[in-house]
Design a protein around this motif. Structure first.
Motif, PDB file in Angstrom:
ATOM      1  N   ARG A  25       9.296  36.375 -11.481  1.00  0.00           N
ATOM      2  CA  ARG A  25       9.646  37.792 -11.645  1.00  0.00           C
ATOM      3  C   ARG A  25      10.964  37.944 -12.396  1.00  0.00           C
ATOM      4  O   ARG A  25      11.110  38.826 -13.244  1.00  0.00           O
ATOM      5  CB  ARG A  25       9.734  38.467 -10.270  1.00  0.00           C
ATOM      6  N   ALA A  26      11.906  37.055 -12.101  1.00  0.00           N
ATOM      7  CA  ALA A  26      13.186  37.105 -12.819  1.00  0.00           C
ATOM      8  C   ALA A  26      12.972  36.832 -14.304  1.00  0.00           C
ATOM      9  O   ALA A  26      13.528  37.522 -15.168  1.00  0.00           O
ATOM     10  CB  ALA A  26      14.169  36.095 -12.217  1.00  0.00           C
ATOM     11  N   THR A  44      21.799  31.400 -13.988  1.00  0.00           N
ATOM     12  CA  THR A  44      20.401  31.110 -13.672  1.00  0.00           C
ATOM     13  C   THR A  44      20.293  29.887 -12.770  1.00  0.00           C
ATOM     14  O   THR A  44      19.599  29.906 -11.747  1.00  0.00           O
ATOM     15  CB  THR A  44      19.595  30.884 -14.971  1.00  0.00           C
ATOM     16  N   LEU A  91      11.439  39.776 -16.079  1.00  0.00           N
ATOM     17  CA  LEU A  91      12.426  40.833 -16.336  1.00  0.00           C
ATOM     18  C   LEU A  91      13.350  40.449 -17.489  1.00  0.00           C
ATOM     19  O   LEU A  91      13.741  41.302 -18.287  1.00  0.00           O
ATOM     20  CB  LEU A  91      13.235  41.139 -15.070  1.00  0.00           C
ATOM     21  N   LYS A  92      13.671  39.165 -17.604  1.00  0.00           N
ATOM     22  CA  LYS A  92      14.477  38.740 -18.760  1.00  0.00           C
ATOM     23  C   LYS A  92      13.768  39.094 -20.064  1.00  0.00           C
ATOM     24  O   LYS A  92      14.393  39.558 -21.015  1.00  0.00           O
ATOM     25  CB  LYS A  92      14.733  37.230 -18.712  1.00  0.00           C
ATOM     26  N   ALA A  94       9.600  34.319  -7.158  1.00  0.00           N
ATOM     27  CA  ALA A  94      10.885  34.975  -7.410  1.00  0.00           C
ATOM     28  C   ALA A  94      11.388  34.635  -8.810  1.00  0.00           C
ATOM     29  O   ALA A  94      11.803  35.510  -9.568  1.00  0.00           O
ATOM     30  CB  ALA A  94      11.905  34.527  -6.356  1.00  0.00           C
ATOM     31  N   GLN A  95      11.308  33.353  -9.148  1.00  0.00           N
ATOM     32  CA  GLN A  95      11.777  32.930 -10.471  1.00  0.00           C
ATOM     33  C   GLN A  95      10.906  33.529 -11.576  1.00  0.00           C
ATOM     34  O   GLN A  95      11.398  33.931 -12.618  1.00  0.00           O
ATOM     35  CB  GLN A  95      11.779  31.403 -10.581  1.00  0.00           C
ATOM     36  N   MET A 145      21.674  30.466  -9.210  1.00  0.00           N
ATOM     37  CA  MET A 145      20.742  31.170  -8.328  1.00  0.00           C
ATOM     38  C   MET A 145      19.604  30.249  -7.908  1.00  0.00           C
ATOM     39  O   MET A 145      19.112  30.323  -6.789  1.00  0.00           O
ATOM     40  CB  MET A 145      20.155  32.395  -9.036  1.00  0.00           C
ATOM     41  N   THR A 146      19.143  29.414  -8.838  1.00  0.00           N
ATOM     42  CA  THR A 146      18.024  28.505  -8.575  1.00  0.00           C
ATOM     43  C   THR A 146      18.416  27.104  -9.018  1.00  0.00           C
ATOM     44  O   THR A 146      18.094  26.677 -10.120  1.00  0.00           O
ATOM     45  CB  THR A 146      16.760  28.949  -9.345  1.00  0.00           C
TER      46      THR A 146
END
Lengths: 263, 245
Positions: free
Chosen positions: B6-7, B86, B10-11, B3-4, B89-90
């Motif tokens: 993919r994030a 950021t 995208l950044k 998940a991280q 979220m994590t």
């Protein structure tokens, strides 16, 4: 997890809300801050602070500039480490929550965006990290009325739009607890009205809001109770209804307490 | 951690920062390669070791810009404040840094390949236009792109780790630039025995262009991987321990 929504709000009815909520939420406080202390070198930002928040309330977190409000919120959210004591959400340290975005949403600064990223991509980045479906991003863009601007880079947004985008990010995980640091800054009267209605509805669903502010008039219209701190220490925590019941205004109480502290 | 990752990817994709860096890198590669290929006298370009002066700018600038990509991945978040959402979220920050290492390494690979491709293409064309035979051989055509990609992939975590330690964006970018283009040149000129173990020289060694002065490619890649691991680990510890303002 979502008790029946009530249609109308009046401050006199606040006392009646609690029993219904007791079934929805465990009795454990949503936020419990215990003997919390944070020092930066010789500077004491928060000192031996203790308070707790129950589910279904909107609490105003008040104090003069530099009182330690923001530091307390950062300690609660795991962005900073306490020097002593503890700050727990749902009985855990924030870092230990399994999927924090689904329990807690927070907005600490009004401009935590990359200026060159679109509003939609900002939310998508957060949704990916928290494993929240992409459809939820569109739902929130609609909720905060940013659909038309979603493809534009954030640098073109007004302060009010940034506030709403920040709020959308905090709400992505449909959290039970919302923590907002000075959300009134930069909101116009219509935006303020919208935020107030939103926070009320949020609490009526049995969820909890902690909102720091120094705009007392605004707070007095929105919150159920206040936690007032100064110089890192707790001055009082009291239900707003109790103040009005004694015929006092929030401003009188606040100024009396903070002035007494200063002299 | 997927998940991280993919994030983080995208950044990288959702701003023009990387495109700007890529264009800046291409411009510098063209400038450096063309200046050397067109202005050096022909008798200083006829051996393979002479032509190193032309082609070495591909892997060098690829590694430099991959380092900048890595540095911006963390210092940009600190500068713009997105580090707060950021970490909200994590909150397990080690996962965030690990995802950043992977994502910026992947972006770095693209930068390395583009830089080497441009240097070889433009350099060969310029030399051919002057009638100078290109002395690259079959192994160079494998080692150059492979080494350029490896060097850039490993310089990204070096930049990232340094950025996590320094936190200030400008300071980190300037430090990387000065190190690669100033300090390492001095080291190689004055103390070559030590200079070839420096991280920029190790990156250059992977391409096998300059075996007389630099380490063997295999040794270069191992040494650079060690630098990357140590810097990324130091940056992770800094990110875990420090408060976010």
């Amino acid at each position: 997890m979502q008790p029946e929504a009530r249609t109308e709000t009046q401050s006199g009815e606040q006392a009646r809300r609690r029993p219904a909520l007791a079934e929805a939420a465990p009795r454990e406080p949503v936020i419990s801050v215990h003997a919390l202390t944070k020092r930066y070198g010789d500077v004491v930002a928060v000192e031996d602070l203790t308070f707790s928040l129950e589910a279904g309330t909107v609490t105003g977190f008040l104090g003069p500039n530099g009182a330690g409000k923001t530091t307390t919120l950062r300690l609660l959210l795991g962005l900073a480490r306490p020097t002593a004591g503890e700050a727990l959400v749902f009985g855990c340290r924030y870092r230990e929550l399994d999927s924090p975005a689904r329990r807690v949403g927070a907005v600490l600064e009004s401009n935590d965006f990359h200026p060159g990223r679109s509003g939609r991509d900002h939310l998508r980045v957060l949704a990916l990290a928290a494993e929240i479906p992409r459809s939820r991003v569109e739902e929130l863009l609609a909720l905060v009325e940013l659909e038309a601007a979603a493809g534009r880079r954030v640098k073109t947004y007004s302060l009010g739009m940034r506030q709403r985008l920040g709020l959308a990010g905090a709400l992505l995980g449909d959290p039970e607890l919302l923590i907002l640091d000075e959300p009134a800054n930069g909101l116009d009267p219509a935006g303020m009205h919208w935020l107030r209605g939103f926070l009320r509805r949020f609490a009526e669903e049995g969820r909890t809001v902690l909102v720091s502010s120094h705009v007392l008039a605004e707070v007095a219209q929105t919150v159920d109770r206040v936690v007032i701190i100064d110089r890192g220490r707790l001055l009082t925590t009291v239900p707003l209804a109790e103040l009005t019941g004694r015929g006092q205004t929030l401003e009188e109480v606040y100024l009396g307490l903070t002035a007494g502290e200063a002299s | 951690m997927t998940a991280q990752l993919r994030a983080e990817l995208l950044k990288h994709r959702s701003t023009f920062t990387n495109l700007g860096l890529l264009l800046g890198m291409l411009g510098l590669v063209l400038l450096a390669v063309l200046l050397h290929a067109l202005s050096l006298p022909a008798d200083r370009l006829d051996s393979a070791s002479d032509q190193v002066e032309v082609f070495r700018f591909g892997p060098l600038l690829g590694a430099l810009f991959a380092g900048l990509v890595g540095a911006l991945a963390i210092t940009g978040e600190i500068r713009h404040g997105t580090i707060r959402p950021t970490f909200l979220m994590t909150p397990r920050r080690g996962r965030v840094v690990a995802a950043k290492v992977l994502a910026s390494g992947l972006v770095g690979i693209v930068f390395g390949l583009v830089a080497v491709g441009a240097a070889v293409g433009v350099g060969s064309a310029a030399l051919a236009a002057r009638g100078v035979p290109v002395m690259l051989d079959g192994s160079d055509y494998t080692l150059l792109p492979a080494g350029g990609m490896a060097a850039a992939a490993l310089w990204a975590p070096i930049g990232l780790g340094l950025g996590a330690l320094l936190r200030n964006q400008v300071a980190t970018l300037v430090a990387i630039f000065l190190w690669l283009f100033f300090v390492e040149n001095l080291l190689l000129d004055f103390v070559p025995g030590a200079g070839r173990f420096a991280p920029g020289a190790a990156a250059a060694a992977i391409t096998g262009l300059d075996p007389d002065r630099l380490l063997a490619p295999a040794l270069g890649v191992l040494l650079l991987a060690l630098y990357a691991a140590v810097t990324a680990a130091a940056g992770t510890i800094a990110a875990l321990r420090r408060d976010v303002a």
